[in-house]
Scaffold this motif. Structure first.
Motif, PDB file in Angstrom:
ATOM      1  N   LYS A  28       0.833  -1.208   0.000  1.00 26.73           N
ATOM      2  CA  LYS A  28       0.000   0.000   0.000  1.00 26.73           C
ATOM      3  C   LYS A  28       0.864   1.253   0.000  1.00 26.73           C
ATOM      4  O   LYS A  28       0.561   2.243  -0.677  1.00 26.73           O
ATOM      5  N   THR A  32      -7.671   4.521  -0.714  1.00 34.54           N
ATOM      6  CA  THR A  32      -6.956   4.032  -1.889  1.00 34.54           C
ATOM      7  C   THR A  32      -7.956   3.769  -3.010  1.00 34.54           C
ATOM      8  O   THR A  32      -9.171   3.712  -2.767  1.00 34.54           O
ATOM      9  N   THR A  77      -9.497  -2.681 -10.029  1.00 29.53           N
ATOM     10  CA  THR A  77      -8.823  -2.731  -8.714  1.00 29.53           C
ATOM     11  C   THR A  77      -8.836  -4.134  -8.120  1.00 29.53           C
ATOM     12  O   THR A  77      -8.514  -4.315  -6.946  1.00 29.53           O
ATOM     13  N   SER A 130      -5.878  -5.470  -6.212  1.00 31.97           N
ATOM     14  CA  SER A 130      -5.523  -4.691  -5.022  1.00 31.97           C
ATOM     15  C   SER A 130      -6.359  -5.100  -3.819  1.00 31.97           C
ATOM     16  O   SER A 130      -6.066  -4.711  -2.693  1.00 31.97           O
ATOM     17  N   THR A 182       0.788  -3.096  -6.443  1.00 35.31           N
ATOM     18  CA  THR A 182       0.063  -4.188  -5.791  1.00 35.31           C
ATOM     19  C   THR A 182      -0.675  -5.024  -6.820  1.00 35.31           C
ATOM     20  O   THR A 182      -0.663  -6.257  -6.766  1.00 35.31           O
ATOM     21  N   ASP A 242       2.323   1.930  -3.530  1.00 37.15           N
ATOM     22  CA  ASP A 242       1.317   2.504  -4.440  1.00 37.15           C
ATOM     23  C   ASP A 242       1.015   3.954  -4.095  1.00 37.15           C
ATOM     24  O   ASP A 242       0.881   4.806  -4.974  1.00 37.15           O
ATOM     25  N   TYR A 289       2.127   4.102  -8.490  1.00 40.93           N
ATOM     26  CA  TYR A 289       2.106   2.961  -9.395  1.00 40.93           C
ATOM     27  C   TYR A 289       1.042   1.963  -8.944  1.00 40.93           C
ATOM     28  O   TYR A 289       0.683   1.895  -7.769  1.00 40.93           O
ATOM     29  N   GLY A 290       0.575   1.133  -9.862  1.00 40.43           N
ATOM     30  CA  GLY A 290      -0.309   0.037  -9.494  1.00 40.43           C
ATOM     31  C   GLY A 290       0.511  -1.205  -9.189  1.00 40.43           C
ATOM     32  O   GLY A 290       0.288  -2.273  -9.776  1.00 40.43           O
TER      33      GLY A 290
END
Length: 699
Positions: free
Chosen positions: A129, A508, A694, A697, A140, A132, A137-138
């Motif tokens: 977490k 998030t 998502t 995530s 996760t 990110d 950045y993505g």
């Protein structure tokens, strides 16, 4: 609340220090990457590759040590089994108490290992977490997608307790066989032994369930309440001071929840006819129902803030408002005023104390009872939702008393006014205000009791001995303290959010997607329930009794559905899988509800309504369970907590849905169904898309 880095140091088993996730080192690397990106000297792909390599090494270190320790435990269990078999073959008598203690010692060491794995799992989630959040950045999404489902996945080793089951089973079976009443059951596999389980086995099962997010009906319902728990575990939670806890006060708190839900839904079957009797259009029922939700958006905030200082006073205040609101609602008929009707519902909304109900359970109920109390909160809400329409079905009398009219439109108001009067008297007499030091929001304290807090303070004063490498890492971290000012693990950042804006900044993308899902399901459910009397009256000529009975039956599905999901579905599939599947089924239910060309039939309406409502219920429980785990720890307590945010999202959905019904009514009842379903479909599709983006995530 203690920062995770400090918590990890304080709870580390000294001889295992070198095998924990090197959280400070990883945090330092995130800071370095952040500086490089800001200076334009960092390459996106190289950063991902470098950090992935470091995480893989950390996971491998943890997993190999975990497997090594499992082997040692298995060896000890094997030795105990050989000792028992040898004694049996030689006809010698074993000291049962000594053997039992030996098994318990293995169990205690297994608990230490489970706690070790859990702390590392939390550290991994937090560093993902942090990466990110800091770099945008993505990561996760990439890391979970590439590692979680690989046949040699180290992630699955940690999060799915691979290998622990056999050790737990051996300890459980042998301790059960050594019980004083041995012989009552053939084995643990033939009969349930819940009342025979050794305390250490109970603790082990709880630790495994917590690590793997396994659920039963009770803790699934507890998560459903969105009463967030502290995400940093403690090896022992038995030292909580619960002398100040008062059971009667908790019961009155839950009764408030029940009565408020009854109050919300008792007028749904008759809201359209009441509006017509006052000279307004039937679709004004949307405004009548929604006005309560509009006011609730404000009451949730100020009553939650009030509960920082007191619990009894806001509950008394809310009860008085609800009493006055229901009297005004009932008097509107004789006063022939739609304005009085709406004002009465606004007063009822201003008396919503659901935020206080959650805060009381979260802050003032001992941890060992908190899950049961949370489940009671959800159960009270579900029963109130079912009882409201059922009671409306019974109010079919019509008479006058002291020039006041009592009929199916006004009786719900008079009944609820009487109920709140009785409740108010009980509240004033029996509710005990909890001691403020125990229930106030004190950022630096957890609710684990004075002894645990003192132990933490002592740990900070006398930290574990550090190697020279750790000291160098500490020095490196001090260089990046500018970044740590906004870091989730700094002491400052662990204080509760102080405003809605501050709380929103902690969300998030995956949490925002889940709040959108919550908005969607509440919107779809409100459209279905609020317009039910108009739709069924227009197409099927249903009476108030039929509508009330139908809504009551829908409400009664809540508990069975949660039993099914909590005990079975959520343990068979990942929560994110159930989440996405439920959204798709809600979408199918909405599509089936549209009237297109062919005559609209009762089976079409009933099947689509049940499909939408039940899948939305499944979605709500799973969504809030997942949300309570991935939401920032800063939102676990305080005025602007995760429960308040979810309540506000759901309340806003109800407001928008009721407003949609009123606006759609301008085009006539013949077009009401499709006009209200179309926004539901768009929002549902949007939530499915957000979930897909998502998905990885939500781990």
């Amino acid at each position: 609340m203690v920062a995770f880095g400090k918590k990890l140091k304080e709870t580390q088993i000294e001889e295992w220090q070198g095998y924990y996730i090197n959280y400070k080192f990883l945090k330092k690397k995130v800071n370095q990457y952040s500086r490089q990106i800001e200076n334009g000297s960092g390459d996106h792909l190289l950063v991902l590759k470098d950090f992935s390599f470091m995480l893989d090494n950390q996971l491998e270190k943890i997993v190999l040590f975990m497997l090594e320790q499992q082997g040692l435990l298995a060896k000890r269990l094997s030795a105990l089994r050989e000792q028992q078999d040898t004694a049996f073959q030689q006809g010698t008598i074993l000291d049962v108490s000594e053997v039992r203690e030996a098994y318990r010692a293995v169990g205690q060491d297994l608990l230490r290992l489970l706690f070790f794995v859990e702390m590392n799992a939390i550290g991994l989630r937090k560093i993902l977490k942090k990466f990110d959040k800091r770099l945008g950045y993505g990561f996760t999404n990439y890391y979970v997608k590439t590692r979680a489902n690989h046949p040699y996945s180290q992630l699955q080793q940690i999060f799915k307790h691979v290998g622990f089951g056999a050790v737990v089973g051996a300890i459980s079976r042998n301790l059960a066989d050594l019980q004083d009443n041995e012989g009552s059951y053939v084995s643990i596999y033939d009969q349930p032994i819940l009342h025979l389980q050794d305390p250490v086995v109970t603790s082990i099962r709880a630790a495994v369930d917590r690590l793997t997010n396994s659920t039963n009906f009770l803790n699934f319902m507890g998560k459903h309440a969105m009463i967030m728990q502290e995400d940093l575990p403690s090896p022992s939670q038995d030292d909580v001071d619960d002398q100040a806890f008062d059971l009667m006060s908790l019961m009155l708190n839950l009764m408030n929840t029940f009565l408020y839900m009854v109050n919300t839904y008792i007028i749904v079957p008759t809201a359209d006819s009441y509006s017509l009797s006052l000279g307004a259009a039937a679709t004004v029922c949307g405004a009548v129902i929604g006005s309560m939700a509009v006011a609730q958006m404000f009451s949730s905030v100020y009553l939650s803030a009030w509960s920082n200082k007191s619990y009894k006073k806001p509950l008394v205040f809310s009860s008085v408002l609800l009493l006055v609101g229901n009297v005004l609602y009932a008097l509107a008929y004789d006063l022939d005023s739609i304005s009085i009707l709406l004002i009465g519902r606004v007063f009822c909304g201003l008396g919503s104390a659901r935020a206080v109900n959650r805060r009381y359970i979260s802050d003032c109920v001992p941890p060992k009872l908190r899950m049961k109390a949370s489940a009671g909160f959800v159960t009270a809400s579900a029963l109130g939702m079912a009882c409201g329409p059922a009671l409306a079905c019974l109010f079919q009398a019509k008479f006058k008393l002291f020039k006041l009219t009592f009929n199916d439109d006004t009786l719900p108001g008079w009944f609820m006014a009487l109920a709140w009067l009785v409740y108010l008297l009980c509240l004033c007499i029996s509710f005990k205000e909890p001691p403020q030091p125990e229930c106030n929001i004190v950022p630096q304290e957890s609710n684990r009791g004075n002894r645990t807090h003192n132990a933490m303070e002592n740990g900070l004063e006398q930290p574990l001995l550090k190697s020279s490498e750790e000291k160098l890492q500490d020095d490196d971290d001090e260089e990046g303290q500018d970044f740590d000012q906004c870091d989730e693990d700094s002491d400052e950042s662990h204080k509760p959010a102080t405003s809605i804006v501050a709380a929103y900044r902690l969300l998030t993308p995956s949490v925002k997607a889940q709040l959108l899902i919550y908005f969607m399901l509440k919107y779809a459910m409100e459209i279905l329930l609020a317009e039910s009397s108009i739709i069924t009256g227009y197409y099927f000529m249903w009476s108030t009794q039929y509508v009330a009975l139908f809504l009551a039956c829908l409400g009664l599905t809540v508990l069975p559905v949660n039993v099914l999901v909590g005990n079975y579905i959520s343990n068979m599939f990942e929560e994110r899988q159930v989440l996405l599947t439920s959204e798709i089924i809600v979408c199918i239910g909405i599509v089936l509800s549209f009237k297109v060309g062919i005559p609209y039939t009762v089976p079409q309406y009933v099947i689509s309504a049940i499909l939408t409502f039940v899948s939305a219920e499944v979605l709500e429980g799973v969504n809030l369970s997942l949300l309570s785990r991935v939401m920032s720890s800063r939102l676990a307590r305080g005025t602007y907590n995760g429960g308040l945010l979810s309540t506000e999202a759901g309340t806003l959905a109800r407001v928008v849905a009721d407003g949609t019904i009123t606006l759609a009514g301008l085009w006539g009842e013949s077009k009401l169904l499709n006009l209200t379903l179309f926004p539901s479909l768009l929002i549902c599709i949007s939530s499915i898309i957000a979930t897909c983006f998502t998905y990885n995530s939500m781990y």
